[in-house]
Design a protein around this motif. Structure first.
Motif, PDB file in Angstrom:
ATOM      1  N   MET A 190       2.911  -6.405  -0.698  1.00 37.47           N
ATOM      2  CA  MET A 190       2.560  -5.405  -1.711  1.00 37.47           C
ATOM      3  C   MET A 190       2.554  -6.071  -3.080  1.00 37.47           C
ATOM      4  N   ASN A 191       1.477  -6.704  -3.394  1.00 36.63           N
ATOM      5  CA  ASN A 191       1.307  -7.391  -4.667  1.00 36.63           C
ATOM      6  C   ASN A 191      -0.049  -6.982  -5.229  1.00 36.63           C
TER       7      ASN A 191
ATOM      8  N   HIS B 266      -2.760  -1.787   4.635  1.00 34.86           N
ATOM      9  CA  HIS B 266      -1.517  -1.539   3.913  1.00 34.86           C
ATOM     10  C   HIS B 266      -1.130  -0.074   4.066  1.00 34.86           C
TER      11      HIS B 266
ATOM     12  N   GLU C 170       3.655  -1.783  -7.079  1.00 30.87           N
ATOM     13  CA  GLU C 170       2.519  -2.699  -6.962  1.00 30.87           C
ATOM     14  C   GLU C 170       1.316  -1.997  -6.349  1.00 30.87           C
ATOM     15  N   PHE C 171       1.560  -1.183  -5.328  1.00 27.32           N
ATOM     16  CA  PHE C 171       0.472  -0.431  -4.711  1.00 27.32           C
ATOM     17  C   PHE C 171      -0.129   0.542  -5.726  1.00 27.32           C
ATOM     18  N   LYS C 172       0.739   1.209  -6.454  1.00 25.38           N
ATOM     19  CA  LYS C 172       0.280   2.187  -7.446  1.00 25.38           C
ATOM     20  C   LYS C 172      -0.569   1.520  -8.524  1.00 25.38           C
TER      21      LYS C 172
ATOM     22  N   SER D 234       4.645   5.358  -3.914  1.00 26.03           N
ATOM     23  CA  SER D 234       5.975   5.137  -4.496  1.00 26.03           C
ATOM     24  C   SER D 234       6.217   3.661  -4.773  1.00 26.03           C
ATOM     25  N   ASN D 235       5.378   2.790  -4.205  1.00 28.68           N
ATOM     26  CA  ASN D 235       5.504   1.361  -4.438  1.00 28.68           C
ATOM     27  C   ASN D 235       4.784   0.997  -5.735  1.00 28.68           C
TER      28      ASN D 235
ATOM     29  N   ASP E  73       1.203   3.896   0.015  1.00 26.69           N
ATOM     30  CA  ASP E  73       2.541   4.147  -0.512  1.00 26.69           C
ATOM     31  C   ASP E  73       2.513   4.195  -2.032  1.00 26.69           C
TER      32      ASP E  73
END
Length: 304
Positions: free
Chosen positions: A182-183, A275, A283-285, A280-281, A278
């Motif tokens: 998750m980057n 992926h 990096e994902f956001k 709440s993550n 998410d």
């Protein structure tokens, strides 16, 4: 010429731990160039390896010959075409990948160019081609190992050892599209390397020969459509190429929503990234927020 857009940047963005090659050897110097070498149209120059030549900036030497051994005559061309190989080096599919590629893209600055050893090419090919093939990319003709010297002057990391294990680095079987890093930067690179991206659930996963077949829920949100037609979308089935037995934790829980990326190869749609959705993550956001305004690099065709 096989025209392939640089998704290896593959799509292969898919790639995590960096492999820095800082040790290499020159074997059995001879005064004549390897017979398979090119005849330069202009006199080679010794130039500094620029910081933004990411593939070779950390290779272990600071200057290179230009034109290089792949007939790139300008630094702009070298940078553009070398960019697509950075993710493959990051995948650490073989410890000699960077040395091998940089001996061609950024040959060390000596009186005469020196090619990589044939055995090094074969070792890198055998370690990395399964990664490339999982995304539908064949080992390119320009890197055919028979072109490189076996007994003449050549570049290597260490002396070949016939008794060495075929997997000396101890890497476990991997599914490149299932790299769950998750980057934000890696996710956006992966998105650029894919032809389409959707948000959906997975209805079922089955095995088909050596592949895994993903049947998606009909309810889906298209984030990037590429060349997908409405007909394609209605019956979209993805394949995890050569992934029948490799670990993919995303496919262990089919109750989640996923960001699924892919590309069409021949008549199949291959999974290039998955992926968990998410928000709440952080990096994902950030990646999803930046997606609409993100400009993907305009890579040139890289394989000949």
């Amino acid at each position: 010429m096989v025209r392939l857009a640089v998704r290896l940047a593959l799509t292969l963005a898919l790639l995590s731990a960096s492999c820095r090659a800082s040790e290499y050897e020159y074997l059995s110097w001879k005064s004549d160039m390897f017979n398979g070498g090119r005849g330069y149209g202009k006199q080679p120059q010794c130039v500094d390896i620029p910081d933004d030549l990411r593939l070779c900036h950390t290779v272990g030497y600071t200057q290179m010959l230009l034109p290089n051994l792949l007939e790139h005559e300008t630094m702009a061309e070298v940078k553009q075409q070398a960019s697509s190989w950075v993710p493959l080096v990051h995948k650490s599919c073989h410890p000699g990948t960077q040395v091998f590629l940089c001996s061609l893209f950024a040959p060390v600055c000596l009186e005469r160019p020196i090619y990589p050893c044939r055995w090094l090419c074969e070792a890198v090919r055998d370690g990395c081609s399964p990664i490339m093939e999982s995304f539908g990319f064949p080992w390119p003709e320009m890197l055919t190992c028979d072109k490189f010297p076996q007994d003449d002057v050549c570049i290597a990391m260490t002396q070949p050892n016939a008794t060495e294990s075929p997997n000396p680095t101890g890497y476990s079987p991997i599914c490149p599209p299932c790299d769950n890093q998750m980057n934000m930067e890696a996710m956006l690179e992966k998105m650029c390397a894919s032809e389409f991206a959707i948000k959906t659930k997975i209805k079922a996963v089955t095995r088909e020969n050596m592949d895994r077949k993903l049947i998606l829920h009909k309810r889906r949100r298209i984030l990037k459509s590429g060349l997908l037609s409405k007909k394609d979308m209605k019956s979209l089935v993805l394949y995890l190429k050569n992934g029948a037995d490799c670990p993919c934790q995303q496919l262990d829980n089919l109750g989640n929503q996923y960001l699924i990326m892919g590309r069409k190869v021949d008549k199949q749609f291959l999974l290039t990234g998955i992926h968990k959705w998410d928000k709440s993550n952080p990096e994902f956001k950030k990646a999803m927020k930046k997606l609409n305004n993100f400009r993907c690099p305009a890579f040139a065709d890289v394989f000949k």
